[in-house]
Design a protein around this motif. Structure first.
Motif, short mmCIF file in Angstrom:
data_model
loop_
_atom_site.label_atom_id
_atom_site.label_comp_id
_atom_site.label_asym_id
_atom_site.label_seq_id
_atom_site.Cartn_x
_atom_site.Cartn_y
_atom_site.Cartn_z
N TYR A 38 -18.14 -40.07 76.78
CA TYR A 38 -18.33 -41.29 75.99
C TYR A 38 -19.68 -41.96 76.16
CZ TYR A 38 -13.27 -40.82 75.62
OH TYR A 38 -12.01 -40.33 75.39
N GLY A 39 -20.56 -41.41 77.02
CA GLY A 39 -21.83 -42.04 77.25
C GLY A 39 -21.71 -43.17 78.28
N GLU A 40 -22.73 -44.00 78.35
CA GLU A 40 -22.72 -45.10 79.32
C GLU A 40 -21.69 -46.16 78.91
OE1 GLU A 40 -24.29 -45.42 82.23
OE2 GLU A 40 -25.01 -43.37 81.93
N PRO A 41 -21.05 -46.79 79.89
CA PRO A 41 -20.08 -47.84 79.56
C PRO A 41 -20.75 -49.05 78.92
CG PRO A 41 -20.48 -47.76 81.92
CD PRO A 41 -21.16 -46.57 81.34
N ILE A 42 -19.98 -49.80 78.16
CA ILE A 42 -20.51 -51.00 77.53
C ILE A 42 -20.69 -52.11 78.57
CG2 ILE A 42 -18.23 -51.95 76.92
CD1 ILE A 42 -19.46 -52.96 74.33
N LYS A 43 -19.93 -52.03 79.66
CA LYS A 43 -20.03 -53.06 80.71
C LYS A 43 -19.71 -52.44 82.06
CE LYS A 43 -16.79 -56.23 81.01
NZ LYS A 43 -15.96 -57.44 80.75
N THR A 44 -20.49 -52.85 83.06
CA THR A 44 -20.23 -52.46 84.45
C THR A 44 -20.25 -53.72 85.30
OG1 THR A 44 -21.28 -50.31 84.14
CG2 THR A 44 -21.00 -51.08 86.40
N GLU A 45 -19.22 -53.90 86.12
CA GLU A 45 -19.18 -55.09 86.95
C GLU A 45 -18.53 -54.77 88.29
OE1 GLU A 45 -16.64 -58.16 85.35
OE2 GLU A 45 -15.30 -56.68 84.46
N GLU A 46 -18.75 -55.65 89.25
CA GLU A 46 -18.11 -55.56 90.54
C GLU A 46 -17.09 -56.68 90.67
OE1 GLU A 46 -20.96 -55.67 93.66
OE2 GLU A 46 -21.59 -53.59 93.37
N VAL A 47 -15.90 -56.33 91.12
CA VAL A 47 -14.86 -57.32 91.37
C VAL A 47 -14.41 -57.17 92.82
CG1 VAL A 47 -14.10 -57.33 88.97
CG2 VAL A 47 -12.98 -55.81 90.61
N THR A 48 -13.75 -58.18 93.33
CA THR A 48 -13.23 -58.15 94.69
C THR A 48 -11.72 -58.06 94.65
OG1 THR A 48 -15.08 -59.46 95.52
CG2 THR A 48 -13.11 -59.37 96.89
N VAL A 49 -11.16 -57.13 95.40
CA VAL A 49 -9.71 -57.03 95.54
C VAL A 49 -9.34 -57.40 96.97
CG1 VAL A 49 -9.45 -55.31 93.73
CG2 VAL A 49 -9.79 -54.56 96.08
N GLN A 50 -8.21 -58.04 97.12
CA GLN A 50 -7.77 -58.48 98.44
C GLN A 50 -6.34 -58.01 98.69
OE1 GLN A 50 -8.48 -62.62 99.33
NE2 GLN A 50 -6.77 -62.71 100.77
N THR A 51 -6.12 -57.42 99.84
CA THR A 51 -4.79 -56.94 100.20
C THR A 51 -3.97 -58.09 100.77
OG1 THR A 51 -5.39 -56.36 102.46
CG2 THR A 51 -5.77 -54.69 100.76
N ARG A 52 -2.67 -57.85 100.93
CA ARG A 52 -1.80 -58.87 101.54
C ARG A 52 -2.24 -59.21 102.96
NH1 ARG A 52 2.73 -60.40 98.99
NH2 ARG A 52 3.45 -59.18 97.18
N GLY A 53 -2.84 -58.24 103.63
CA GLY A 53 -3.31 -58.48 104.98
C GLY A 53 -4.59 -59.28 105.05
#
Length: 196
Positions: free
Chosen positions: A123-138
């Motif tokens: 599909y070529g390069e993505p239209i958007k690239t971002e960084e998100v933060t995920v947090q576990t229950r711990g």
């Protein structure tokens, strides 16, 4: 499709995630986001052999041998005997009257960059690239890259970390059909509001 049915399907889809991931803070402003001028792309008409806009006409896995098959729980389908991508993965979908509107592919996080390479090739390069933060229950926090390809009909999101921090995931949405599901859910909720 009733509100309870959709709720059950969604619950099945995220049950494992709920026990491992407490929150995803991707709704915040991206830590590192780049919106690209997206070239014209040929939107997919199917995903792993399953066509958008058509009912899934596959045999139940209890009756299948080596052919692509499905396991059905209300409007949630999981699939077996999938096409070979060179690594192990699982695939499921949510469906409206038997027609998929949301696919979820999950695999080990070690396969993330193989997925990135495959989707860039297709599909070529993505239209958007971002960084998100995920947090576990711990309380542990992890940074996850999210790449998005999107056209008028189809949206593809490739997450470095999926519902589990040990997995990567691809979410593919039929936008028009997903909107119909949302509208149906809203209508059903309004019609039953008087019972409260």
């Amino acid at each position: 499709m009733s509100h309870c049915t959709l709720h059950l399907a969604l619950s099945v889809l995220v049950a494992v995630a709920a026990s491992n991931v407490a929150a995803q803070v991707g709704k915040n402003a991206p830590h590192n986001s780049s919106a690209l001028q997206h070239p014209k792309w040929e939107e997919p008409t199917s995903f792993l052999g399953l066509k958008f806009g058509e009912k899934v006409e596959l045999p139940p896995c209890a009756q299948a041998r080596n052919e692509l098959c499905k396991v059905v729980v209300d409007n949630f389908y999981s699939y077996r005997n999938l096409p070979d991508l060179g690594f192990k993965y699982s695939l499921s979908s949510l469906n409206l009257d038997g027609v998929p509107y949301y696919f979820a592919l999950t695999t080990e996080k070690a396969n993330h960059f193989r997925l990135v390479a495959m989707f860039r090739e297709r599909y070529g390069e993505p239209i958007k690239t971002e960084e998100v933060t995920v947090q576990t229950r711990g309380g542990a926090r992890y940074t996850s890259n999210v790449r998005t390809w999107e056209g008028p009909k189809i949206k593809i999101s490739l997450h470095e970390l999926g519902a589990k921090v040990t997995e990567s995931a691809i979410y593919v949405t039929d936008k028009d059909l997903a909107e119909k599901v949302k509208d149906r859910e809203t209508g059903e909720a309004k019609s039953k509001a008087g019972a409260l």
